[in-house]
Design a protein around this motif. Structure first.
Motif, PDB file in Angstrom:
ATOM      1  N   SER A 170      17.655  -4.144   6.504  1.00 11.90           N
ATOM      2  CA  SER A 170      18.585  -3.540   5.414  1.00 11.90           C
ATOM      3  C   SER A 170      18.353  -4.267   3.983  1.00 11.90           C
ATOM      4  CB  SER A 170      19.858  -3.582   5.713  1.00 11.90           C
ATOM      5  OG  SER A 170      20.653  -3.205   4.822  1.00 11.90           O
ATOM      6  N   PRO A 193      18.246   3.883  -1.581  1.00 12.21           N
ATOM      7  CA  PRO A 193      17.656   3.883  -0.129  1.00 12.21           C
ATOM      8  C   PRO A 193      16.418   2.995  -0.332  1.00 12.21           C
ATOM      9  CG  PRO A 193      17.156   6.015  -1.190  1.00 12.21           C
ATOM     10  CD  PRO A 193      18.112   5.118  -2.402  1.00 12.21           C
ATOM     11  N   ASP A 221      16.335   8.785  -3.983  1.00 10.85           N
ATOM     12  CA  ASP A 221      17.178   9.431  -3.002  1.00 10.85           C
ATOM     13  C   ASP A 221      16.905  10.863  -3.048  1.00 10.85           C
ATOM     14  OD1 ASP A 221      19.237  10.341  -1.577  1.00 10.85           O
ATOM     15  OD2 ASP A 221      20.698   9.299  -2.335  1.00 10.85           O
ATOM     16  N   PHE A 246      27.648   3.090  -2.144  1.00  9.46           N
ATOM     17  CA  PHE A 246      26.436   3.599  -1.257  1.00  9.46           C
ATOM     18  C   PHE A 246      26.540   5.033  -0.952  1.00  9.46           C
ATOM     19  CE2 PHE A 246      26.819  -0.870  -0.146  1.00  9.46           C
ATOM     20  CZ  PHE A 246      25.600  -1.104   0.521  1.00  9.46           C
ATOM     21  N   HIS A 247      25.545   5.899  -0.937  1.00  5.54           N
ATOM     22  CA  HIS A 247      25.509   7.188  -0.717  1.00  5.54           C
ATOM     23  C   HIS A 247      25.542   7.346   1.136  1.00  5.54           C
ATOM     24  CE1 HIS A 247      23.281  11.198  -0.366  1.00  5.54           C
ATOM     25  NE2 HIS A 247      24.429  11.230  -0.121  1.00  5.54           N
ATOM     26  N   ALA A 266      20.994   0.338   3.552  1.00  2.96           N
ATOM     27  CA  ALA A 266      19.899   0.975   2.920  1.00  2.96           C
ATOM     28  C   ALA A 266      18.566   0.575   3.678  1.00  2.96           C
ATOM     29  CB  ALA A 266      19.316   0.389   1.541  1.00  2.96           C
ATOM     30  N   TRP A 323      18.399   5.601   4.254  1.00  3.91           N
ATOM     31  CA  TRP A 323      19.609   5.322   4.648  1.00  3.91           C
ATOM     32  C   TRP A 323      19.973   5.371   5.970  1.00  3.91           C
ATOM     33  CZ3 TRP A 323      21.800   3.415   0.508  1.00  3.91           C
ATOM     34  CH2 TRP A 323      21.827   4.070  -0.677  1.00  3.91           C
ATOM     35  N   ARG A 324      20.994   4.693   6.493  1.00  7.51           N
ATOM     36  CA  ARG A 324      21.457   4.711   7.699  1.00  7.51           C
ATOM     37  C   ARG A 324      22.978   4.407   7.423  1.00  7.51           C
ATOM     38  NH1 ARG A 324      19.727   8.300  10.855  1.00  7.51           N
ATOM     39  NH2 ARG A 324      17.713   7.375  11.060  1.00  7.51           N
ATOM     40  N   HIS A 325      23.894   5.118   8.142  1.00 12.09           N
ATOM     41  CA  HIS A 325      25.327   4.676   8.309  1.00 12.09           C
ATOM     42  C   HIS A 325      26.137   5.194   9.489  1.00 12.09           C
ATOM     43  CE1 HIS A 325      24.140   4.388   3.684  1.00 12.09           C
ATOM     44  NE2 HIS A 325      23.988   5.715   4.034  1.00 12.09           N
ATOM     45  N   CYS A 344      25.735   9.954   2.992  1.00 12.73           N
ATOM     46  CA  CYS A 344      25.070  10.830   3.551  1.00 12.73           C
ATOM     47  C   CYS A 344      25.637  11.816   4.456  1.00 12.73           C
ATOM     48  CB  CYS A 344      23.625  10.567   4.399  1.00 12.73           C
ATOM     49  SG  CYS A 344      22.673   9.537   3.276  1.00 12.73           S
ATOM     50  N   GLU A 358      16.361   2.719   7.519  1.00 14.46           N
ATOM     51  CA  GLU A 358      16.706   3.846   8.536  1.00 14.46           C
ATOM     52  C   GLU A 358      16.542   3.400   9.799  1.00 14.46           C
ATOM     53  OE1 GLU A 358      13.866   7.122   8.244  1.00 14.46           O
ATOM     54  OE2 GLU A 358      13.867   7.081   6.031  1.00 14.46           O
ATOM     55  N   MET A 362      27.129   0.436   6.258  1.00 15.02           N
ATOM     56  CA  MET A 362      26.383   1.400   5.287  1.00 15.02           C
ATOM     57  C   MET A 362      25.083   0.629   5.213  1.00 15.02           C
ATOM     58  SD  MET A 362      29.607   2.726   2.923  1.00 15.02           S
ATOM     59  CE  MET A 362      30.049   1.053   2.534  1.00 15.02           C
TER      60      MET A 362
END
Length: 477
Positions: free
Chosen positions: A23, A206, A219, A56-57, A331, A312-314, A59, A333, A329
């Motif tokens: 991350s 990201p 993004d 953080f976006h 940044a 991204w991965r959340h 998603c 994958e 959250m």
């Protein structure tokens, strides 16, 4: 709970977990009863560390917000879960006339329509196109399950739900998020980034590997994904968000929604028929409610949602009976991000932790290998065989729209009018099969990515380009 959780130790586990997931920037909110702790990792940009207000976006974790906004409209009498969606969003038609006529907002929110994910309308369309145009392409998309038979993931269902909320609520969706969720809960940093809403200059970006090195990338999930994505959330607001949901599920009506409204969101509506441990942790039966996956793990009721995109991965996991929750959250994958959320919740419950990181990573590798094998069998390379000449020109289908194939020096390239991010050089694999090499750095090939492939069929009526992800493209005038 069998032991008092050691939040300091959990914090150390979080730091190691985010580092192991690669991350570049990460943040984790941990809730246990009245206590909330936040942990930050990495930098937004060089020499700009992640802080509690960093956005953080999140998603697809945005879908819980969308369900909550619509639930509030239902509570206020402006909407009804069992109203026919076509009466408010007539653009969203399906190839199944019965589904078009009978689909309700409850069906959209529980993603039990049966719509498949093939084609750019679901995941790759130009993000500046109007939402109405994006939704209209659903009528050409195949179904993967009978209507209301089971859960089938669909971003389009949540884009339609947000557009319906906007029309029923009488104001832009981002204003509904602000007025019905963020302001009542005191989420002072967070917002939905739809059309006309700029993203904070110091929001996290990201990140993935480009050319063998970690890189922050653009993004790719933009404003016409609002509802299925586009909530930008800070870690301190994430703690408040989870505390509110937990309190409401626990029976409190002192919130932005009634307890019964949130319990309805958490009630199983569509069975998840997927043996992948990432979808059904512990092998238990999981279902989708409305904006929340619901199931049990080692006897504990859990509610969860994940989110991801390029770089991204959340993951959010709630254990309502213990008043516990974790939101990670990140940044990156790496599948270890969602595993970390489960491991932290088990620590909050005072349980010994399963090795979710290994289980999720192995599952991701197995799924990627299975998908790669499937695609390569449909698009068999022929090393050493003469390379077929791709006729330049325009090709199209109703979901993808227009694609142009043109010479590019000694080779060929393809450009998509309605999916410009997917412009690519076509690399010959022998015979009539080609691989996409995308121009966009955010689409740089990652270890778990499927191959994007093309095979030309020199049909008598004109060449057809069969593709792995954009459907079959027929020659046009």
């Amino acid at each position: 709970m069998t032991a008092t959780p050691d939040l300091a130790r959990i914090g150390g586990d979080i730091e190691r977990g985010l580092a192991a997931a690669g991350s570049a920037a990460g943040a984790v909110a941990v809730v246990l009863g009245e206590r909330t702790r936040v942990f930050m990792h990495g930098e937004v940009v060089p020499r700009e560390p992640v802080v509690p207000s960093t956005l953080f976006h999140i998603c697809s974790c945005s879908k819980t917000f969308t369900a909550a906004v619509f639930a509030r409209l239902v509570q206020d009498g402006s909407a009804a879960w069992d109203e026919r969606a076509c009466s408010v969003v007539p653009e969203f038609e399906f190839s199944d006339p019965r589904a078009t006529a009978e689909c309700t907002f409850r069906d959209l929110a529980s993603m039990r329509v049966g719509l498949g994910r093939e084609g750019i309308a679901e995941w790759g369309i130009d993000q500046l196109l109007p939402r109405e145009e994006r939704l209209a392409r659903a009528r050409h998309m195949p179904f993967v399950a009978p209507f209301r038979e089971r859960f089938s993931y669909s971003n389009l269902c949540y884009i339609a739900l947000a557009l319906a909320a906007e029309r029923l609520g009488g104001k832009p969706y981002q204003d509904l998020v602000r007025d019905l969720v963020c302001t009542p809960l005191g989420l002072g940093d967070s917002y939905s980034a739809g059309f006309g809403t700029g993203v904070d200059a110091l929001a996290a970006l990201p990140s993935l590997e480009v050319g063998g090195k970690p890189a922050r990338v653009r993004d790719l999930t933009g404003p016409n994904s609002e509802g299925s994505a586009r909530i930008h959330l800070s870690v301190r607001d994430a703690g408040t968000w989870m505390q509110s949901l937990l309190a409401l599920i626990g029976g409190s009506d002192n919130g932005f929604l009634s307890a019964s409204a949130v319990e309805e969101m958490a009630t199983p509506h569509a069975l998840v028929r997927d043996a992948d441990v990432r979808m059904a942790p512990g092998g238990a039966e999981w279902s989708y409610g409305m904006g929340l996956f619901t199931g049990r793990l080692h006897g504990h009721r859990l509610l969860r949602h994940g989110g991801g995109g390029r770089g991204w991965r959340h993951a959010m996991v709630l254990a309502p009976d213990a008043g516990a929750g974790v939101m990670v959250m990140s940044a990156s994958e790496h599948p270890g991000v969602e595993a970390l959320a489960l491991e932290c919740v088990q620590a909050l419950l005072g349980e010994s932790r399963d090795d979710w990181s290994t289980l999720f990573h192995e599952a991701a590798k197995a799924a990627a290998l299975e998908e790669r094998t499937r695609l390569e069998s449909r698009f068999p390379a022929a090393p050493g065989a003469p390379v077929a000449a791709l006729p330049p020109g325009n090709y199209a289908n109703p979901v993808t729209g227009l694609a142009r194939v043109e010479p590019d020096g000694p080779g060929m390239r393809i450009d998509f009018e309605d999916a410009p991010d997917f412009a690519a050089t076509l690399e010959p694999l022998g015979g009539a099969v080609f691989a996409f090499a995308f121009d966009e750095p955010a689409l740089a090939r990652q270890p778990l990515d499927p191959p994007f492939l093309l095979r030309m069929d020199a049909a008598a009526a004109g060449p057809v380009l069969h593709t792995s992800h954009f459907g079959s493209l027929e020659r046009t005038a």
